[in-house]
Design a protein around this motif. Structure first.
Motif, PDB file in Angstrom:
ATOM      1  N   UNK A 106       0.832  -1.207   0.000  1.00  0.00           N
ATOM      2  CA  UNK A 106       0.000   0.000   0.000  1.00  0.00           C
ATOM      3  C   UNK A 106       0.863   1.252   0.000  1.00  0.00           C
ATOM      4  N   UNK A 107       1.934   1.253   0.795  1.00  0.00           N
ATOM      5  CA  UNK A 107       2.825   2.406   0.869  1.00  0.00           C
ATOM      6  C   UNK A 107       3.425   2.736  -0.496  1.00  0.00           C
ATOM      7  N   UNK A 108       3.969   1.724  -1.107  1.00  0.00           N
ATOM      8  CA  UNK A 108       4.693   1.945  -2.366  1.00  0.00           C
ATOM      9  C   UNK A 108       3.730   2.275  -3.500  1.00  0.00           C
ATOM     10  N   UNK A 109       2.542   1.701  -3.456  1.00  0.00           N
ATOM     11  CA  UNK A 109       1.571   2.059  -4.492  1.00  0.00           C
ATOM     12  C   UNK A 109       1.135   3.521  -4.375  1.00  0.00           C
ATOM     13  N   UNK A 110       1.079   4.059  -3.155  1.00  0.00           N
ATOM     14  CA  UNK A 110       0.799   5.488  -3.006  1.00  0.00           C
ATOM     15  C   UNK A 110       1.924   6.323  -3.614  1.00  0.00           C
ATOM     16  N   UNK A 111       3.163   5.857  -3.463  1.00  0.00           N
ATOM     17  CA  UNK A 111       4.292   6.563  -4.080  1.00  0.00           C
ATOM     18  C   UNK A 111       4.206   6.500  -5.598  1.00  0.00           C
ATOM     19  N   UNK A 112       3.758   5.372  -6.132  1.00  0.00           N
ATOM     20  CA  UNK A 112       3.581   5.253  -7.589  1.00  0.00           C
ATOM     21  C   UNK A 112       2.524   6.230  -8.093  1.00  0.00           C
ATOM     22  N   UNK A 113       1.481   6.439  -7.308  1.00  0.00           N
ATOM     23  CA  UNK A 113       0.456   7.420  -7.693  1.00  0.00           C
ATOM     24  C   UNK A 113       1.083   8.802  -7.804  1.00  0.00           C
ATOM     25  N   UNK A 114       1.942   9.161  -6.843  1.00  0.00           N
ATOM     26  CA  UNK A 114       2.559  10.486  -6.821  1.00  0.00           C
ATOM     27  C   UNK A 114       3.420  10.741  -8.045  1.00  0.00           C
ATOM     28  N   UNK A 115       4.066   9.704  -8.555  1.00  0.00           N
ATOM     29  CA  UNK A 115       4.942   9.885  -9.711  1.00  0.00           C
ATOM     30  C   UNK A 115       4.266   9.506 -11.028  1.00  0.00           C
ATOM     31  N   UNK A 116       2.973   9.179 -10.963  1.00  0.00           N
ATOM     32  CA  UNK A 116       2.229   8.871 -12.179  1.00  0.00           C
ATOM     33  C   UNK A 116       2.502   7.511 -12.760  1.00  0.00           C
ATOM     34  N   UNK A 117       3.053   6.607 -11.944  1.00  0.00           N
ATOM     35  CA  UNK A 117       3.445   5.293 -12.459  1.00  0.00           C
ATOM     36  C   UNK A 117       2.596   4.154 -11.910  1.00  0.00           C
ATOM     37  N   UNK A 118       1.464   4.478 -11.298  1.00  0.00           N
ATOM     38  CA  UNK A 118       0.617   3.420 -10.780  1.00  0.00           C
ATOM     39  C   UNK A 118      -0.636   3.977 -10.132  1.00  0.00           C
ATOM     40  N   UNK A 123      -2.309   9.458   6.205  1.00  0.00           N
ATOM     41  CA  UNK A 123      -1.817  10.832   6.247  1.00  0.00           C
ATOM     42  C   UNK A 123      -0.306  10.857   6.457  1.00  0.00           C
ATOM     43  N   UNK A 124       0.191   9.980   7.318  1.00  0.00           N
ATOM     44  CA  UNK A 124       1.637   9.941   7.591  1.00  0.00           C
ATOM     45  C   UNK A 124       2.420   9.570   6.326  1.00  0.00           C
ATOM     46  N   UNK A 125       1.966   8.532   5.648  1.00  0.00           N
ATOM     47  CA  UNK A 125       2.661   8.082   4.435  1.00  0.00           C
ATOM     48  C   UNK A 125       2.590   9.149   3.347  1.00  0.00           C
ATOM     49  N   UNK A 126       1.437   9.744   3.173  1.00  0.00           N
ATOM     50  CA  UNK A 126       1.291  10.788   2.153  1.00  0.00           C
ATOM     51  C   UNK A 126       2.158  12.003   2.454  1.00  0.00           C
ATOM     52  N   UNK A 127       2.334  12.317   3.741  1.00  0.00           N
ATOM     53  CA  UNK A 127       3.182  13.460   4.092  1.00  0.00           C
ATOM     54  C   UNK A 127       4.635  13.187   3.738  1.00  0.00           C
ATOM     55  N   UNK A 128       5.082  11.953   3.925  1.00  0.00           N
ATOM     56  CA  UNK A 128       6.451  11.570   3.549  1.00  0.00           C
ATOM     57  C   UNK A 128       6.625  11.703   2.043  1.00  0.00           C
ATOM     58  N   UNK A 129       5.664  11.182   1.305  1.00  0.00           N
ATOM     59  CA  UNK A 129       5.743  11.238  -0.159  1.00  0.00           C
ATOM     60  C   UNK A 129       5.681  12.681  -0.649  1.00  0.00           C
ATOM     61  N   UNK A 130       4.796  13.470  -0.064  1.00  0.00           N
ATOM     62  CA  UNK A 130       4.641  14.868  -0.477  1.00  0.00           C
ATOM     63  C   UNK A 130       5.925  15.660  -0.237  1.00  0.00           C
TER      64      UNK A 130
END
Length: 304
Positions: free
Chosen positions: A253-265, A282-289
């Motif tokens: 789930x964590x890494x798939x949220x990161x893929x969303x941020x970069x447009x790759x998933x 919220x915590x994971x999204x804040x790290x990615x953001x």
């Protein structure tokens, strides 16, 4: 295609639609991004690929589509994590028939095998195929350690060639090199120990966050191998909060949220996994953001 067992090899996610079907359009977009960034192979059907939720037919669809997309540019490696030796051999043989270039083997699942049973399991699979093999050594998550003495026996088979080293003990890279030289290639399997492992002499990196950040991952590898460790460390320090998303039960789930941020998933997962909720989301999204707002400018790493 010969596998050199070096460089960055993404353990790719499996893309799903909102209805739970394979999303082959987004899957192809991600694989092409990995190739463009300069990865050295694609690994299908690992934990990050949600292999335990995939049917036999879906695995074959992913294999055939990946082979089509890579078009011989880089090796395609299939992970074997079945419940029985017979099932593992069946998948290994079928993967070879479909044209994959190599296999990654996990130890027996759902049973804490003895050292002897684990060696026999690996050897019976290896003897059933001509494909080159990387053993996945992850006693932290899978409760079975493949010791150096066990590798001594396994390396009697020529097609057992590499280890995905995930013991979390950096000194194991040196122990393997001291005992086996270049006979056993070493690829780091823990994102948060990758740079340290490469500096210690690991040949490559089986990576997770690479699926969202392929260029940054390959740049770190290339810079370390070129002796430009300080430049690699600068990127690695930026990357570390993201890499820590890989060492979690919710790594998918964590890494798939990161893929969303970069447009790759997308963040679609298959039950029993569910998208992150509440404060953890919220915590994971804040790290990615934060990472996206401070994404480093990379050197011309492809020409190194």
């Amino acid at each position: 295609m010969k596998i050199n067992w070096e460089g960055v090899m993404p353990a790719v996610t499996t893309k799903f639609t909102a209805e739970g079907q394979l999303d082959l359009v987004m899957f192809e977009k991600n694989i092409k991004a990995q190739i463009d960034a300069g990865v050295n192979g694609i690994i299908l059907g690992g934990t990050l690929g949600e292999a335990s939720t995939l049917t036999k037919e879906e695995k074959e669809v992913l294999i055939t589509n990946t082979l089509r997309i890579v078009d011989g540019k880089i090796p395609v490696i299939v992970n074997i994590a079945e419940q029985t030796t017979t099932e593992a051999i069946t998948l290994a043989k079928r993967a070879e028939e479909l044209g994959v270039n190599g296999l990654m083997l996990l130890p027996p699942m759902r049973y804490k095998a003895t050292d002897y049973e684990t060696v026999v399991y690996f050897k019976e699979i290896a003897q059933s195929t001509s494909l080159p093999i990387m053993i996945y050594n992850n006693p932290v998550d899978y409760k079975i350690e493949v010791t150096l003495d066990m590798f001594e026996e396994l390396l009697k088979l020529d097609n057992i060639q590499a280890v995905k080293e995930s013991t979390r003990d950096i000194s194991n890279v040196t122990r393997i090199r001291n005992r086996f030289g270049d006979r056993l290639k070493v690829l780091c399997g823990v994102d948060t120990l990758a740079l340290e492992s490469l500096v210690a002499g690991a040949d490559g990196w089986v990576a997770g966050l690479v699926v969202a950040y392929p260029a940054e991952t390959v740049a770190i590898y290339k810079l370390v191998k070129a002796g430009k460790v300080d430049e690699a460390i600068a990127i690695y320090r930026w990357f570390m909060p993201l890499l820590e998303l890989d060492i979690s039960p919710q790594l998918v789930q964590n890494i798939k949220l990161a893929e969303v941020a970069t447009g790759l998933g997308t963040e679609n997962v298959r039950a029993p996994r569910l998208p992150l909720q509440g404060k953890e989301r919220e915590r994971v999204l804040s790290i990615i953001d934060f990472a996206m707002k401070n994404r480093p400018v990379l050197p011309a790493y492809k020409s190194i």
